[in-house]
Design a protein around this motif. Structure first.
Motif, PDB file in Angstrom:
ATOM      1  N   GLN A  94      45.490  48.157  33.622  1.00 53.62           N
ATOM      2  CA  GLN A  94      44.177  47.567  33.957  1.00 53.62           C
ATOM      3  C   GLN A  94      43.439  48.553  34.779  1.00 53.62           C
ATOM      4  O   GLN A  94      42.235  48.637  35.103  1.00 53.62           O
ATOM      5  CB  GLN A  94      44.311  46.091  34.174  1.00 53.62           C
ATOM      6  N   ARG A  95      44.183  48.866  35.736  1.00 56.59           N
ATOM      7  CA  ARG A  95      43.669  49.911  36.794  1.00 56.59           C
ATOM      8  C   ARG A  95      43.093  51.181  36.508  1.00 56.59           C
ATOM      9  O   ARG A  95      42.084  51.622  36.866  1.00 56.59           O
ATOM     10  CB  ARG A  95      44.741  50.025  37.824  1.00 56.59           C
ATOM     11  N   ARG A  96      43.502  51.816  35.235  1.00 52.12           N
ATOM     12  CA  ARG A  96      43.235  52.947  34.802  1.00 52.12           C
ATOM     13  C   ARG A  96      41.830  52.891  34.390  1.00 52.12           C
ATOM     14  O   ARG A  96      40.904  53.839  34.016  1.00 52.12           O
ATOM     15  CB  ARG A  96      44.107  53.328  33.636  1.00 52.12           C
ATOM     16  N   ALA A  99      49.478  45.815  34.625  1.00 52.22           N
ATOM     17  CA  ALA A  99      48.377  45.871  35.715  1.00 52.22           C
ATOM     18  C   ALA A  99      48.169  47.422  36.106  1.00 52.22           C
ATOM     19  O   ALA A  99      47.179  47.623  36.351  1.00 52.22           O
ATOM     20  CB  ALA A  99      49.349  45.442  37.058  1.00 52.22           C
ATOM     21  N   ALA A 100      48.933  48.460  35.799  1.00 53.99           N
ATOM     22  CA  ALA A 100      48.662  49.786  35.932  1.00 53.99           C
ATOM     23  C   ALA A 100      47.887  50.080  34.884  1.00 53.99           C
ATOM     24  O   ALA A 100      46.803  50.923  35.017  1.00 53.99           O
ATOM     25  CB  ALA A 100      49.809  50.748  35.648  1.00 53.99           C
TER      26      ALA A 100
END
Length: 170
Positions: free
Chosen positions: A167-169, A164-165
């Motif tokens: 993908q947020r980048r 998830a981290a």
């Protein structure tokens, strides 16, 4: 429609660019654009106006009371008695303000603020310091400054969190 000129009562001189005004006259200054005032909510303004009106009404009532006292005074002795009474009331109010100020400064409860003794501000502050030592500091609502074990999810998956981290980048 052509604009009509309105005659002015002031004496004006036609100035041309590059000319200096005659001695004794000054060139009209250009005013800088005024900044718009900060907008204050109408509720706040209404409340302040209500408070100001109430305070003004209180002062008007006090003024009428004083006028009635002085109007009833027919001799110098009665006048002096009324002045003395007003001075004593004024001193009592000043003392109360001083007590409240010192009590607020040292965060004393109202019950202890009434018990302050002293004639000067320094004596009152010394007494307030002594009383402050006797008053226990209020306990904080919560001593937990961070996360507690019961706050987190038991189903934490570090692999899912890493994906998830990432993908947020992007």
């Amino acid at each position: 429609m052509p604009e009509q000129e309105v005659p002015s009562t002031e004496e004006t001189t036609a100035e041309q660019p590059g000319q200096t005004p005659p001695e004794g006259e000054q060139k009209p200054e250009e005013k800088p654009a005024e900044k718009p005032a900060e907008e204050v909510p109408a509720e706040v303004l209404r409340q302040k106006l209500t408070e100001a009106n109430a305070e003004a009404a209180n002062y008007r009532v006090k003024l009428r009371e004083v006028e009635a006292r002085f109007a009833g005074a027919k001799t110098p002795e009665e006048f002096e008695a009324a002045v003395t009474e007003l001075k004593s009331q004024n001193e009592a109010l000043e003392r109360q303000i001083l007590l409240n100020t010192v009590a607020a400064k040292y965060e004393l409860p109202e019950a202890l603020a009434k018990r302050l003794t002293g004639a000067t501000a320094e004596e009152l502050e010394a007494d307030a310091k002594e009383l402050q030592k006797l008053v226990a500091a209020p306990a904080p609502e919560s001593l937990g400054g961070g996360l507690s074990p019961s706050d987190g999810d038991d189903d934490f998956d570090p692999v899912k969190a890493a994906r998830a981290a990432r993908q947020r980048r992007y």
